[in-house]
Design a protein around this motif. Structure first.
Motif, PDB file in Angstrom:
ATOM      1  N   VAL A 175     -33.946 -47.113  20.409  1.00 44.87           N
ATOM      2  CA  VAL A 175     -35.358 -46.975  20.061  1.00 44.87           C
ATOM      3  C   VAL A 175     -35.681 -48.025  19.006  1.00 44.87           C
ATOM      4  O   VAL A 175     -35.034 -48.074  17.957  1.00 44.87           O
ATOM      5  CB  VAL A 175     -35.684 -45.567  19.521  1.00 44.87           C
ATOM      6  N   PHE A 182     -41.248 -40.514  14.487  1.00 47.15           N
ATOM      7  CA  PHE A 182     -40.726 -40.107  15.780  1.00 47.15           C
ATOM      8  C   PHE A 182     -39.464 -39.269  15.599  1.00 47.15           C
ATOM      9  O   PHE A 182     -38.826 -39.275  14.543  1.00 47.15           O
ATOM     10  CB  PHE A 182     -40.420 -41.320  16.658  1.00 47.15           C
ATOM     11  N   VAL A 184     -35.708 -38.188  17.443  1.00 41.44           N
ATOM     12  CA  VAL A 184     -34.695 -38.552  18.430  1.00 41.44           C
ATOM     13  C   VAL A 184     -33.670 -37.435  18.502  1.00 41.44           C
ATOM     14  O   VAL A 184     -33.170 -36.968  17.479  1.00 41.44           O
ATOM     15  CB  VAL A 184     -33.993 -39.879  18.076  1.00 41.44           C
ATOM     16  N   THR A 195     -36.610 -38.990  23.001  1.00 41.19           N
ATOM     17  CA  THR A 195     -37.438 -39.491  21.901  1.00 41.19           C
ATOM     18  C   THR A 195     -38.851 -38.957  22.069  1.00 41.19           C
ATOM     19  O   THR A 195     -39.430 -39.057  23.162  1.00 41.19           O
ATOM     20  CB  THR A 195     -37.481 -41.029  21.886  1.00 41.19           C
ATOM     21  N   MET A 204     -38.490 -47.519  23.927  1.00 42.21           N
ATOM     22  CA  MET A 204     -37.203 -46.903  24.216  1.00 42.21           C
ATOM     23  C   MET A 204     -36.572 -47.587  25.418  1.00 42.21           C
ATOM     24  O   MET A 204     -37.248 -47.852  26.422  1.00 42.21           O
ATOM     25  CB  MET A 204     -37.343 -45.409  24.480  1.00 42.21           C
ATOM     26  N   ARG A 220     -43.119 -38.335  25.386  1.00 46.74           N
ATOM     27  CA  ARG A 220     -41.704 -37.968  25.313  1.00 46.74           C
ATOM     28  C   ARG A 220     -40.979 -38.759  26.403  1.00 46.74           C
ATOM     29  O   ARG A 220     -41.369 -38.736  27.566  1.00 46.74           O
ATOM     30  CB  ARG A 220     -41.489 -36.479  25.546  1.00 46.74           C
TER      31      ARG A 220
END
Length: 319
Positions: A175, A182, A184, A195, A204, A220
């Motif tokens: 990422v 964000f 992860v 993510t 990503m 997502r």
């Protein structure tokens, strides 16, 4: 005396107190002139400070090479009988020595959590990170914006356009961001890396997938290990994604199998599901940090019919 064409070798000689009178005068005049490069002078001074008595941790290769070859050339002029082979051998010795310096392992910073534990940390650049239970985060001290994650973490990244922020996981996912918020999730026990983006933008990717997915808030993206692909979806309410930061156990439209895995990681219990239909049944729920695994399972029983029990080995069976 006009301070022109000051070389790194002359600066090195000056800071190491080995310069002759003329060189000292040139450096002093240069320092008082408008052409003085303070950053260059300070860099060489710091390099000498590290190499003067001990092996340099991060040597300035160009300075070391210039000083070395100047010394070799000087010896060759003063001693013409010196075989060229000696000079070449000395060069080989220099670069062999420098290779050892540059192969010196850099210091790695590692932060880890155990079952039911969360940690909050701040990186040197001001980036804030919340590390979920049973997780580990590591990075080189010299590169705090390139991190490796096992488990789950939430990031509030400080914006730095010239130095992107990167999070990699053990399954090969990556990422990349400039400044954003964000989450992860990449536990070895799960079959995916996920993510979820709350603010900003991220990209990503995965080493085994050709495409890179650009994400916007509420996106997502999951890398599915079995299918080896990246899947993007939208989450309208992301509150449950980061509820773990407050110790809350919250889930939305999750399979019982996923809920059991999260319980195992956060509460240090082992759950065996013997009912395949129940395993794929979906639930939504919210539980305070004080709720036990038994409390959670009993509540889920109100919407689906199943039985559970804990044996003497601490293993929970659900059927």
């Amino acid at each position: 005396m006009k301070p022109t064409n000051i070389t790194d070798t002359e600066i090195w000689a000056y800071v190491s107190n080995t310069a002759d009178k003329e060189t000292k005068e040139r450096i002093i005049a240069w320092k008082d002139s408008s052409s003085f490069d303070k950053q260059r002078f300070d860099d060489i001074s710091k390099t000498y400070g590290k190499t003067g008595e001990t092996t340099p941790e991060y040597p300035d290769l160009e300075v070391v090479k210039e000083r070395f070859f100047a010394a070799i050339d000087s010896n060759t002029k003063e001693k013409p009988w010196l075989p060229k082979l000696w000079k070449y051998a000395a060069v080989a010795i220099l670069f062999i020595g420098l290779s050892f310096l540059y192969l010196k392992p850099e210091k790695t910073i590692t932060i880890a959590t155990t079952y039911g534990e969360q940690k909050e940390l701040e990186l040197p650049d001001g980036t804030l990170i919340w590390l979920n239970s049973s997780s580990q985060l590591s990075y080189l001290k010299a590169k705090p914006r390139t991190l490796e994650l096992t488990g789950e973490a939430f990031f509030e990244v400080t914006h730095d356009k010239s130095n992107p922020f990167t999070v990699t996981t053990s399954d090969g996912s990556s990422v990349q961001v400039l400044g954003t918020k964000f989450n992860v999730k990449s536990y070895s026990q799960t079959a995916y890396t996920e993510t979820v983006l709350l603010e900003g933008s991220v990209a990503m990717s995965h080493k085994d997938v050709q495409d890179t997915i650009l994400m916007v808030p509420k996106d997502r993206v999951r890398y599915q290990q079995l299918e080896q692909n990246l899947i993007k979806s939208t989450i309208e309410n992301t509150n449950h994604i980061i509820a773990w930061r407050k110790g809350v156990f919250q889930f939305s439209d999750k399979t019982f199998n996923e809920i059991a895995m999260d319980l195992s990681l956060q509460r240090n219990i082992q759950i065996q599901i013997r009912n395949p239909i129940l395993a794929e049944s979906r639930f939504t729920g919210y539980f305070e940090a004080s709720a036990t695994a038994k409390d959670i399972l009993e509540t889920l029983q109100l919407t689906k019919t199943f039985k559970f029990n804990e044996n003497t080995d601490g293993i929970w069976t659900v059927e």
